[in-house]
Enzyme design. Structure first.
Site, PDB file in Angstrom:
ATOM      1  CB  SER A  18      26.381  29.075  46.330  1.00  0.00           C
ATOM      2  OG  SER A  18      25.906  29.490  47.594  1.00  0.00           O
ATOM      3  CE  LYS A  37      27.125  34.772  52.946  1.00  0.00           C
ATOM      4  NZ  LYS A  37      27.332  33.340  52.842  1.00  0.00           N
ATOM      5  CG  HIS A  94      59.446  41.605  41.169  1.00  0.00           C
ATOM      6  ND1 HIS A  94      60.555  41.946  40.447  1.00  0.00           N
ATOM      7  CD2 HIS A  94      59.344  40.251  41.076  1.00  0.00           C
ATOM      8  CE1 HIS A  94      61.092  40.857  39.907  1.00  0.00           C
ATOM      9  NE2 HIS A  94      60.371  39.820  40.279  1.00  0.00           N
ATOM     10  CB  THR A 109      26.339  33.351  48.256  1.00  0.00           C
ATOM     11  OG1 THR A 109      26.599  32.538  49.400  1.00  0.00           O
ATOM     12  CG2 THR A 109      27.332  34.484  48.207  1.00  0.00           C
ATOM     13  N   GLY A 122      34.564  30.230  50.731  1.00  0.00           N
ATOM     14  CA  GLY A 122      34.824  28.789  50.726  1.00  0.00           C
ATOM     15  C   GLY A 122      34.302  28.102  49.480  1.00  0.00           C
ATOM     16  CD  GLU A 166      35.721  31.998  55.853  1.00  0.00           C
ATOM     17  OE1 GLU A 166      34.605  31.557  56.190  1.00  0.00           O
ATOM     18  OE2 GLU A 166      36.129  31.965  54.679  1.00  0.00           O
TER      19      GLU A 166
END
Ligand code: PA5
Length: 356
Positions: free
Chosen positions: A102, A350, A256, A107, A60, A240
């Site tokens: 962030s 995390k 393609h 992060t 995000g 999410e």
């Protein structure tokens, strides 16, 4: 499952929305106005001639970089790249203006990219609610645009994108933004009336999309101008918020390769629902490609919907589509009985990474 009954009951949707995603969506116009204000204030980095711009962030916090990339492509003399990694590309140097973005400020990939940008002497602007990023930036005397906390990062796209426009205007790289942001805010205020939970299914395009997506796999296609990024945003929001799979691609590239893959397996293809995002500035040949492609895939998939952007300026047009996708993703969450806010899998990842 009575889809219509769920979509007719705003209170039931609010009851499972522990992080107030609906309230955040309603507040998007005000958020964009506030984000512009924040971007026009505070110190700028000391920079010589800027030869390129890099936005580094994840999820995000990165999508705003893509919005900036496509928004500025036809307007700015220097290119914008988006980095979603621990490391920066080799060309990044003192002439690269780096936005380190962030929402949480914690992060790990983004913090690592920040350190690299510092080591290479880049002019940096940090965009965050706080966390370690703010701590490091304050320590290093790097300008920080501190945005309000309390939102899911993906619900803060205004805060994580609009200030970058203001900074680029202040640095003389873009112009005319104030009027465009004003138009954006007014347009979003207008269209939210038909997207809010209280609007009926007949009037509400986002609810109709959620109904069409339910128990199917959304495939979102945009054009090579601005709508490809919006398709990516649609997909990420479905992942999410609704915790469901979705896929995206972009014209003309998908003609393609991806388009060839609509022959087999038939039972799975029948589970796909295709959305084609359109904009008045799509390349004329892309417009024709979209029409032909629709005819080809319509026979194989469960349905195809085309959505055209609305509004005058590029910003308003991009966000008119983003708004529909964002709302559709939380309605889809409601249909699945899912709380749209928490992203337990990301939190788990995390936490696991932090322990190793
Ligand atoms: O929307 C989300 O919650 C995620 O995609 C986060 O934005 C992503 O994990 C990065 O976190 P942050 O925005 O705090 O840097």
């Amino acid at each position: 499952m009575n889809i219509e009954a769920v979509l007719k009951d705003p209170q039931a949707m609010y009851n499972v929305d522990s992080m107030n995603m609906f309230r955040a969506l309603w507040g998007l116009p005000e958020q964009c106005a506030d984000a512009w204000r924040l971007g026009t204030q505070g110190p700028l980095p000391v920079a010589g001639a800027i030869s390129n711009v890099l936005v580094t962030g994840l999820g995000g916090s990165a999508i705003g970089g893509d919005l900036l990339r496509v928004y500025s492509a036809g307007k700015m003399a220097v290119p914008v790249a988006v980095n979603r990694d621990y490391v920066l590309p080799a060309y990044v140097d003192r002439s690269t203006l780096v936005f380190v973005v962030s929402y949480s400020g914690n992060t790990e990939e983004t913090l690592s990219a920040y350190e690299e940008a510092r080591n290479r002497g880049c002019p940096i602007v940090a965009l965050t609610t706080g966390g370690k990023l703010k701590e490091l930036a304050d320590r290093d005397g790097v300008p920080v645009i501190t945005v309000p906390g309390g939102l899911a990062p993906r619900a803060a796209t205004g805060y994580l994108f609009i200030p970058t426009l203001a900074v680029l205007e202040r640095l003389g790289l873009l112009s005319g933004l104030e009027a465009e942001v004003r138009e954006l805010v007014e347009h979003l205020e207008e269209i939210r009336e038909n997207l809010k939970p209280e609007a009926s299914l007949e009037d509400n395009l986002a609810k109709q999309l959620a109904r069409d997506f339910y128990n199917r796999i959304p495939v979102i296609w945009g054009g090579s101008g601005t709508t490809g990024v919006v398709a990516q945003r649609f997909k990420g929001q479905i992942n999410e918020n609704a915790k469901a799979p979705a896929y995206w691609n972009v014209f003309p590239e998908l003609n393609h390769n991806e388009l060839v893959g609509f022959e087999v397996p038939k039972e799975l293809l029948e589970k796909l629902y295709v959305v084609i995002l359109k904009d008045e500035e799509d390349h004329p040949r892309v417009k024709i490609r979209m029409e032909i492609t629709r005819g080809i895939v319509a026979k194989a998939v469960s349905g195809v919907t085309e959505i055209k952007s609305s509004g005058q300026g590029v910003l308003a047009r991009m966000y008119s589509l983003i708004y529909v996708g964002d709302y559709a993703s939380v309605y889809l969450a409601a249909l699945y009985g899912i709380d749209p806010g928490p992203v337990r899998i990301i939190d788990y990842l995390k936490a696991e990474l932090a322990g190793r």
